[in-house]
Design an enzyme around this catalytic site. Structure first.
Site, PDB file in Angstrom:
ATOM      1  N   GLN A   1       0.854  -1.194   0.000  1.00  0.00           N
ATOM      2  CA  GLN A   1       0.000   0.000   0.000  1.00  0.00           C
ATOM      3  C   GLN A   1       0.893   1.249   0.000  1.00  0.00           C
ATOM      4  OE1 GLN A   1      -2.327   1.489   3.386  1.00  0.00           O
ATOM      5  NE2 GLN A   1      -4.145   1.459   2.091  1.00  0.00           N
TER       6      GLN A   1
ATOM      7  N   TYR B   1      -5.672  10.994   3.656  1.00  0.00           N
ATOM      8  CA  TYR B   1      -4.286  11.244   3.243  1.00  0.00           C
ATOM      9  C   TYR B   1      -4.265  12.023   1.919  1.00  0.00           C
ATOM     10  CZ  TYR B   1      -3.334   8.270   7.175  1.00  0.00           C
ATOM     11  OH  TYR B   1      -3.302   7.767   8.451  1.00  0.00           O
TER      12      TYR B   1
ATOM     13  N   ARG C   1      -7.450   2.140  -2.949  1.00  0.00           N
ATOM     14  CA  ARG C   1      -8.364   2.154  -1.797  1.00  0.00           C
ATOM     15  C   ARG C   1      -8.970   3.541  -1.630  1.00  0.00           C
ATOM     16  NH1 ARG C   1      -7.922   0.782   4.744  1.00  0.00           N
ATOM     17  NH2 ARG C   1      -9.119  -1.076   4.357  1.00  0.00           N
TER      18      ARG C   1
ATOM     19  N   GLY D   1      -9.424  -6.349   8.848  1.00  0.00           N
ATOM     20  CA  GLY D   1      -8.257  -5.763   9.490  1.00  0.00           C
ATOM     21  C   GLY D   1      -7.996  -6.393  10.838  1.00  0.00           C
ATOM     22  N   ARG D   2      -8.651  -5.851  11.863  1.00  0.00           N
ATOM     23  CA  ARG D   2      -8.363  -6.273  13.238  1.00  0.00           C
ATOM     24  C   ARG D   2      -8.441  -7.781  13.457  1.00  0.00           C
ATOM     25  NH1 ARG D   2     -12.561  -2.176  15.492  1.00  0.00           N
ATOM     26  NH2 ARG D   2     -13.338  -2.654  13.397  1.00  0.00           N
TER      27      ARG D   2
HETATM   28  C1  LIG Z   1      -3.828  -0.883  13.838  1.00  0.00           C
HETATM   29  C2  LIG Z   1      -4.483  -0.386  12.586  1.00  0.00           C
HETATM   30  C3  LIG Z   1      -3.691   0.170  11.580  1.00  0.00           C
HETATM   31  C4  LIG Z   1      -4.268   0.599  10.386  1.00  0.00           C
HETATM   32  N1  LIG Z   1      -3.459   1.084   9.384  1.00  0.00           N
HETATM   33  C5  LIG Z   1      -3.993   1.329   8.154  1.00  0.00           C
HETATM   34  C6  LIG Z   1      -3.147   1.604   7.044  1.00  0.00           C
HETATM   35  O1  LIG Z   1      -1.910   1.596   7.139  1.00  0.00           O
HETATM   36  N2  LIG Z   1      -3.737   1.848   5.853  1.00  0.00           N
HETATM   37  C7  LIG Z   1      -5.105   1.839   5.702  1.00  0.00           C
HETATM   38  O2  LIG Z   1      -5.600   2.085   4.607  1.00  0.00           O
HETATM   39  N3  LIG Z   1      -5.921   1.545   6.740  1.00  0.00           N
HETATM   40  C8  LIG Z   1      -5.392   1.263   7.936  1.00  0.00           C
HETATM   41  N4  LIG Z   1      -6.220   0.866   8.976  1.00  0.00           N
HETATM   42  C9  LIG Z   1      -7.652   0.637   8.708  1.00  0.00           C
HETATM   43  C10 LIG Z   1      -7.886  -0.836   8.359  1.00  0.00           C
HETATM   44  O3  LIG Z   1      -7.357  -1.141   7.091  1.00  0.00           O
HETATM   45  C11 LIG Z   1      -9.391  -1.132   8.336  1.00  0.00           C
HETATM   46  O4  LIG Z   1     -10.020  -0.230   7.470  1.00  0.00           O
HETATM   47  C12 LIG Z   1     -10.017  -1.030   9.731  1.00  0.00           C
HETATM   48  O5  LIG Z   1      -9.272  -1.775  10.673  1.00  0.00           O
HETATM   49  C13 LIG Z   1     -11.467  -1.523   9.715  1.00  0.00           C
HETATM   50  O6  LIG Z   1     -11.502  -2.883   9.316  1.00  0.00           O
HETATM   51  P1  LIG Z   1     -11.785  -4.038  10.414  1.00  0.00           P
HETATM   52  O7  LIG Z   1     -13.100  -3.673  11.052  1.00  0.00           O
HETATM   53  O8  LIG Z   1     -11.844  -5.301   9.647  1.00  0.00           O
HETATM   54  O9  LIG Z   1     -10.670  -3.966  11.414  1.00  0.00           O
HETATM   55  C14 LIG Z   1      -5.673   0.476  10.205  1.00  0.00           C
HETATM   56  C15 LIG Z   1      -6.455  -0.071  11.228  1.00  0.00           C
HETATM   57  C16 LIG Z   1      -5.869  -0.517  12.380  1.00  0.00           C
HETATM   58  C17 LIG Z   1      -6.741  -1.156  13.438  1.00  0.00           C
END
Ligand SMILES: Cc1cc2nc3c(=O)[nH]c(=O)nc-3n(C[C@H](O)[C@H](O)[C@H](O)COP(=O)(O)O)c2cc1C
Length: 365
Positions: free
Chosen positions: A98, A178, A225, A316-317
């Protein structure tokens, strides 16, 4: 309708399932933004994801303002990432980079006191994470037309470096407030030149960066994205649907390999969900594979696939505490929960010490 466990082609990438790992910054790089050995284990442990979308990686120092995040502009960084991509491939996985230009949310302490850049001279709300704790954001300066062309070239070079580092492709980070998002939405884009004002003008920077990357590494290795609904980091739009429809249509015309929509639902558990997701409305605007994200569990993910809202789901999480998330979903094994206190710490705790499910857990599922 497809199952989460059906394969999918995302351009040149053949994902064996539709449970993808969402990009997540974890701050395990060095202070000089070089990957560390523990990152090899972290990503290799998660290779069973249909596709790993890496943590956001800076295209250059001007665009990177997150402590211990990594970049892709130096040979050392490329070599560091090469070890990670090799390990993922050895474990049977796929991984894309990314690419990140943070724009106005880069604190000047990352720039030797210089000003961050953005579409316009605006200031993000709240505080930046810096090497000396949280500090208020400072005002960005608007990029000149010539500088915009430079940033487009920097994305192009970073994409080239990503391929050299062994990634299977890239995803342009055009979401979450961003730089590219700062151009798209009218709370942060106040320009009155070819890059501001009309929707077509605000989409221009996204279109040019994407086209440059596509011309360099191929449309079949390039994804994007977007975060259409609601506000992120003070970036929002007074009328998001037409903006993101135009953005999705532009990406469709270029023929990118995937479009991912990060859209927190109202009452979601991560990010501000101040309006309902727009995925259903945007579905027709993008003809390629559409990836959905935010706050999904496997049941709701399958329901969206059944309804045809998207083609795959990024989680993600759940991947933080469940390196074998795909298997746990397949076998109904209980999920472990992650600890937000270790999301951005530098040690192995909460990073590479979450075990895969044991035989006993699998048996009692
Ligand atoms: C610890 C953490 C770091 C993240 N870093 C990024 C990132 O580097 N780039 C991005 O587009 N989204 C980032 N996100 C957002 C996640 O990609 C995702 O959209 C978010 O966790 C919601 O998805 P989930 O409910 O499946 O966790 C981050 C989220 C978390 C929790």
């Amino acid at each position: 309708m497809p199952s989460l466990f059906d394969p999918i082609e995302l351009g040149a990438i053949k994902a064996p399932n539709r449970i993808l790992m969402a990009p997540m910054t974890r701050a395990r790089g060095t202070r000089g933004h070089v990957p560390t050995p523990m990152m090899i284990d972290y990503y290799a442990q998660r290779a069973s994801a249909g596709l790993i979308i890496s943590e956001a990686i800076g295209i250059n120092q001007l665009g990177l303002g997150w402590p211990h995040a990594t970049g892709l502009w130096s040979p050392e960084q490329v070599a560091g990432w090469r070890k990670i991509t090799d390990a993922v491939h050895q474990n049977g996985g796929r991984i894309i980079a990314q690419l990140w230009q943070m724009g106005r949310v880069v604190h000047p302490s990352f720039l030797d006191g210089g000003k961050p850049v953005s579409a316009s001279a605006t200031t993000a709300p709240n505080h930046a994470h810096t090497y000396s704790g949280k500090q208020p954001y400072e005002e960005a300066r608007a990029l000149t037309i010539d500088e915009i062309a430079d940033v487009v070239q920097q994305f192009r070079q970073a994409a080239r470096n990503a391929i050299e580092a062994g990634f299977d492709g890239v995803q342009l980070h055009a979401a979450n407030g961003y730089l590219i998002d700062q151009f798209l939405r009218n709370s942060s884009n106040l320009r009155d030149d070819a890059y501001g004002g009309s929707i077509a003008n605000r989409v221009r920077f996204l279109r040019e960066t994407t086209q440059a990357v596509v011309d360099t590494i191929g449309a079949d290795r390039t994804g994007v994205r977007l975060s259409p609904n609601g506000e992120t980091q003070g970036v929002k739009d007074s009328d998001p649907l037409p903006v993101f429809t135009a953005a999705a249509e532009a990406m469709s015309q270029i023929g990118i390999a995937h479009l991912e929509l990060r859209e927190p639902p109202i009452n979601g558990t991560f990010g501000v969900g101040d309006m309902a997701p727009l995925a259903r409305e945007l579905r027709g605007a993008f003809k390629g594979p559409l990836i959905l994200n935010s706050d999904f569990d496997s049941a709701r993910a399958q329901a969206e696939l059944d309804q045809g809202t998207g083609d795959a789901v990024a989680f993600g999480r759940p991947f933080i505490a469940n390196p074998d998330f795909v298997r746990r979903v397949a076998e109904g094994i209980e999920l472990a929960s992650d600890d937000p206190a270790t999301w951005f710490t530098q040690g192995p705790e909460g990073y590479i010490d979450y075990p895969a499910a044991t035989a006993r857990q699998a048996k009692s599922a």
